[in-house]
Design a protein around this motif. Structure first.
Motif, PDB file in Angstrom:
ATOM      1  N   LYS A   1     -50.134  70.741  33.075  1.00  0.00           N
ATOM      2  CA  LYS A   1     -50.395  69.806  34.102  1.00  0.00           C
ATOM      3  C   LYS A   1     -51.760  69.300  34.356  1.00  0.00           C
ATOM      4  O   LYS A   1     -52.219  68.288  34.950  1.00  0.00           O
ATOM      5  CB  LYS A   1     -51.081  71.197  34.773  1.00  0.00           C
ATOM      6  N   GLY A   2     -52.719  69.353  33.312  1.00  0.00           N
ATOM      7  CA  GLY A   2     -53.962  68.673  33.265  1.00  0.00           C
ATOM      8  C   GLY A   2     -53.583  67.424  32.692  1.00  0.00           C
ATOM      9  O   GLY A   2     -54.599  66.464  33.020  1.00  0.00           O
ATOM     10  N   LEU A   3     -52.870  67.251  31.257  1.00  0.00           N
ATOM     11  CA  LEU A   3     -52.651  66.451  31.074  1.00  0.00           C
ATOM     12  C   LEU A   3     -52.069  65.040  31.103  1.00  0.00           C
ATOM     13  O   LEU A   3     -52.120  64.138  31.410  1.00  0.00           O
ATOM     14  CB  LEU A   3     -52.293  66.363  29.341  1.00  0.00           C
TER      15      LEU A   3
ATOM     16  N   LYS B   1     -52.347  65.132  35.168  1.00  0.00           N
ATOM     17  CA  LYS B   1     -52.868  64.716  35.913  1.00  0.00           C
ATOM     18  C   LYS B   1     -54.695  63.239  35.197  1.00  0.00           C
ATOM     19  O   LYS B   1     -54.034  62.390  35.858  1.00  0.00           O
ATOM     20  CB  LYS B   1     -54.496  65.485  36.444  1.00  0.00           C
ATOM     21  N   LYS B   2     -53.981  64.137  33.825  1.00  0.00           N
ATOM     22  CA  LYS B   2     -55.568  62.946  33.432  1.00  0.00           C
ATOM     23  C   LYS B   2     -54.813  61.516  33.026  1.00  0.00           C
ATOM     24  O   LYS B   2     -55.197  60.070  33.542  1.00  0.00           O
ATOM     25  CB  LYS B   2     -55.901  63.853  31.705  1.00  0.00           C
TER      26      LYS B   2
ATOM     27  N   TYR C   1     -54.348  59.516  36.598  1.00  0.00           N
ATOM     28  CA  TYR C   1     -56.078  58.803  36.679  1.00  0.00           C
ATOM     29  C   TYR C   1     -56.268  57.766  35.678  1.00  0.00           C
ATOM     30  O   TYR C   1     -56.467  56.502  36.312  1.00  0.00           O
ATOM     31  CB  TYR C   1     -56.643  60.011  36.219  1.00  0.00           C
ATOM     32  N   LEU C   2     -55.984  57.422  33.808  1.00  0.00           N
ATOM     33  CA  LEU C   2     -55.352  56.224  33.966  1.00  0.00           C
ATOM     34  C   LEU C   2     -55.485  55.675  33.955  1.00  0.00           C
ATOM     35  O   LEU C   2     -55.226  54.043  34.129  1.00  0.00           O
ATOM     36  CB  LEU C   2     -55.490  57.422  32.618  1.00  0.00           C
TER      37      LEU C   2
ATOM     38  N   PHE D   1     -58.588  67.198  21.590  1.00  0.00           N
ATOM     39  CA  PHE D   1     -57.956  67.612  21.347  1.00  0.00           C
ATOM     40  C   PHE D   1     -58.989  69.117  20.279  1.00  0.00           C
ATOM     41  O   PHE D   1     -58.807  70.190  19.986  1.00  0.00           O
ATOM     42  CB  PHE D   1     -57.392  67.377  19.618  1.00  0.00           C
ATOM     43  N   THR D   2     -60.630  68.515  21.372  1.00  0.00           N
ATOM     44  CA  THR D   2     -60.821  70.623  21.101  1.00  0.00           C
ATOM     45  C   THR D   2     -60.350  71.160  22.825  1.00  0.00           C
ATOM     46  O   THR D   2     -61.307  72.114  23.458  1.00  0.00           O
ATOM     47  CB  THR D   2     -62.423  69.899  21.476  1.00  0.00           C
ATOM     48  N   LEU D   3     -60.120  70.126  22.711  1.00  0.00           N
ATOM     49  CA  LEU D   3     -59.519  71.157  24.934  1.00  0.00           C
ATOM     50  C   LEU D   3     -58.108  71.916  24.797  1.00  0.00           C
ATOM     51  O   LEU D   3     -58.019  71.963  24.141  1.00  0.00           O
ATOM     52  CB  LEU D   3     -58.930  70.112  26.382  1.00  0.00           C
ATOM     53  N   PRO D   4     -58.037  72.951  25.825  1.00  0.00           N
ATOM     54  CA  PRO D   4     -57.389  73.660  25.008  1.00  0.00           C
ATOM     55  C   PRO D   4     -55.650  73.513  25.102  1.00  0.00           C
ATOM     56  O   PRO D   4     -54.962  74.243  26.673  1.00  0.00           O
ATOM     57  CB  PRO D   4     -57.949  74.816  25.808  1.00  0.00           C
ATOM     58  N   PHE D   5     -55.448  72.863  24.465  1.00  0.00           N
ATOM     59  CA  PHE D   5     -54.033  72.291  24.741  1.00  0.00           C
ATOM     60  C   PHE D   5     -53.277  71.882  23.249  1.00  0.00           C
ATOM     61  O   PHE D   5     -54.025  71.556  22.544  1.00  0.00           O
ATOM     62  CB  PHE D   5     -53.742  71.231  25.471  1.00  0.00           C
TER      63      PHE D   5
ATOM     64  N   ARG E   1     -51.753  70.370  19.355  1.00  0.00           N
ATOM     65  CA  ARG E   1     -51.240  68.585  20.078  1.00  0.00           C
ATOM     66  C   ARG E   1     -49.971  68.206  20.038  1.00  0.00           C
ATOM     67  O   ARG E   1     -49.442  67.559  20.105  1.00  0.00           O
ATOM     68  CB  ARG E   1     -51.698  68.076  18.086  1.00  0.00           C
TER      69      ARG E   1
END
Lengths: 284, 218
Positions: free
Chosen positions: B2-4, B6-7, B10-11, B69-73, B75
């Motif tokens: 979901k976070g990706l 949203k990102k 926004y882009l 790629f340091t965020l919690p998901f 690759r």
């Protein structure tokens, strides 16, 4: 132990990383070194952004390549280069983070941004370098992580903002005993007042690991002439550098030389001096 | 994911103007030549879905991928989200074009040939899935800047190869081949075979993209 780096190796054409280090719960560990010494490569290795040629990294006791999403939520990261797209605003970043981290406190993030002067509705590309650095720190601190991995978090900040950031890090550590921070900086004074222990890296190798207090209280630089150097007890000398007047010697037993050689110039060790001697000096 | 998601939305806001211009162009073409749907449908679906490539470029800017790629998901999640996002964009472009065609036919009071439109819609859908399946691994392997060049080169190479084959086959041989092609296209099983081929290609593309991104260093 939160982080254990065991004999990792990474080879590039003109640079080889080969190091080991540890970060314990409840401690702030600093990684210090010149530009190109291997600080960022070490951070990238920990975060699995590069593949190792050898060795092992354990994060929270697990192979760093096998961390689950839940494990990754326990880490807060600042990279010297790299953030959300510059087209996004901090408010949008917060919305993304809110969906990614269970413990993300959006209200607290907004309040902290406001307190630090980070405009919530401005695109990141319009921010100054200092403002971008503040945003990176606030993001890393926003989700109650157990372990912060901060590569040059104070780069680009002025003295006042640096003080603010360092205070945020101290507050973070005071909130829970088990938390830990691994931080790198080229500004030694930042690490001097913050870190419990320091690793010094040079040309991809750890050249020194020491408690910060011990460096500041027991390390020292002796300035001696040729004749004095010949008579000097060399057991406690770590590095020696030839100078026009004679020799500069780095010791980890300053008191010993002050008591036994009252005639020689003994200077208190600063982190900068220790780095300089460790890099430029030769072994005894 | 979901976070990706949203990102990427926004882009995409930066591309709002492009989308509006595209829609205006589509409306203009539809008003002039309503039954030229195949071109418009292909154009809109491919262009919309290819906007996902822009999100790759924006993620990559200033070493942004390293931070992401340091965020919690994983690759794998990142790649899967990109395919889904590209598909959704393509479907939006596809749906909007069909809706626009319907609206224009109402305004002009012309009958749309729904049978043809249905077939054209399916063809456009297939083409955009293939394009997405090719473009995403190219972007991951070569990065945003080089990826664009490689993608253009790939399209040109295929076009030149096709033209080359046609010019190589002269006279009877050429007519024979055209006859064979038309025979193949008339077969009922061809639709199912092409569909299955596209699905296979898409799955292989996803798996290859995951393999590529997991090997990549930042």
């Amino acid at each position: 132990m939160l982080l254990e780096i065991k004999d990792i190796k990474k080879q590039y054409k003109k640079f080889n990383l080969h190091c080991s280090m540890e970060v314990m719960e409840g401690r702030i560990t600093g990684l210090i070194g010149q530009n190109g010494a291997g600080k960022s490569t070490t951070f990238k290795a920990i975060l699995n952004l590069i593949h190792l040629d050898g060795g092992e990294i354990l994060l929270f006791g697990k192979d760093h390549r096998k961390l689950t999403t839940q494990d990754r939520e326990k880490i807060g990261v600042v990279l010297s280069e790299g953030n959300f797209s510059e087209r996004m605003t901090p408010r949008e970043c917060a919305q993304v983070l809110n969906s990614l981290y269970q413990k993300f406190d959006i209200q607290n993030f907004y309040e902290r941004c406001e307190k630090m002067g980070v405009a919530l509705n401005k695109q990141i590309k319009e921010f100054s370098t200092g403002m971008q650095a503040k945003l990176k720190i606030l993001i890393a601190l926003s989700h109650q992580a157990d372990f912060l991995i901060l590569d040059e978090p104070t780069a680009g900040l002025d003295v006042v903002a640096r003080g603010e950031v360092l205070n945020l890090l101290r507050e973070y550590m005071e909130q829970e005993e088990e938390r830990a921070i691994l931080i790198s900086s080229h500004i030694s004074s930042d690490l001097e007042g913050l870190c419990d222990d320091l690793y010094m890296i040079h040309q991809g190798k750890i050249v020194l690991h020491e408690e910060t207090d011990r460096i500041l209280s027991e390390y020292g630089v002796l300035k001696v002439e040729e004749k004095q150097y010949q008579r000097l007890e060399k057991k406690y000398l770590i590095r020696v550098k030839k100078e026009s007047f004679g020799y500069c010697c780095l010791t980890n037993e300053r008191q010993f030389y002050m008591e036994n050689y009252p005639g020689i110039v003994t200077e208190k060790g600063s982190i900068d001096e220790v780095i300089e001697m460790m890099i430029q000096g030769g072994t005894v | 994911m979901k976070g990706l998601w949203k990102k990427d939305w926004y882009l995409m806001k930066e591309l709002k103007k492009t989308l509006i211009l595209m829609m205006l162009l589509v409306l203009f073409i539809l008003f002039t030549e309503l039954n030229n749907m195949i071109f418009v449908l292909n154009y809109m679906t491919i262009l919309s879905s290819m906007m996902v490539i822009n999100t790759f470029a924006l993620d990559e800017q200033k070493n942004g991928n390293a931070f992401l790629f340091t965020l919690p998901f994983s690759r794998k999640t990142y790649v899967t989200e990109k395919y889904l996002f590209g598909m959704i964009l393509g479907i939006i472009g596809w749906g909007l074009t069909i809706a626009a065609a319907f609206a224009v036919s109402m305004i002009k009071q012309t009958d749309l040939k729904w049978g043809n439109l249905g077939l054209q819609g399916i063809v456009a859908f297939g083409v955009f899935i293939v394009m997405l399946g090719i473009a995403i691994p190219i972007q991951i392997k070569f990065g945003a800047e080089k990826g664009r060049i490689v993608l253009i080169a790939a399209v040109l190479a295929v076009s030149f190869a096709g033209a080359g084959i046609m010019s190589f086959l002269q006279g009877e041989k050429r007519e024979q081949m055209m006859d064979q092609m038309q025979w193949i296209l008339r077969q009922k099983w061809i639709g199912a075979a092409v569909g299955a081929g596209i699905v296979c290609l898409f799955v292989i593309s996803i798996l290859y993209s995951i393999h590529l991104i997991e090997k990549k260093e930042y």
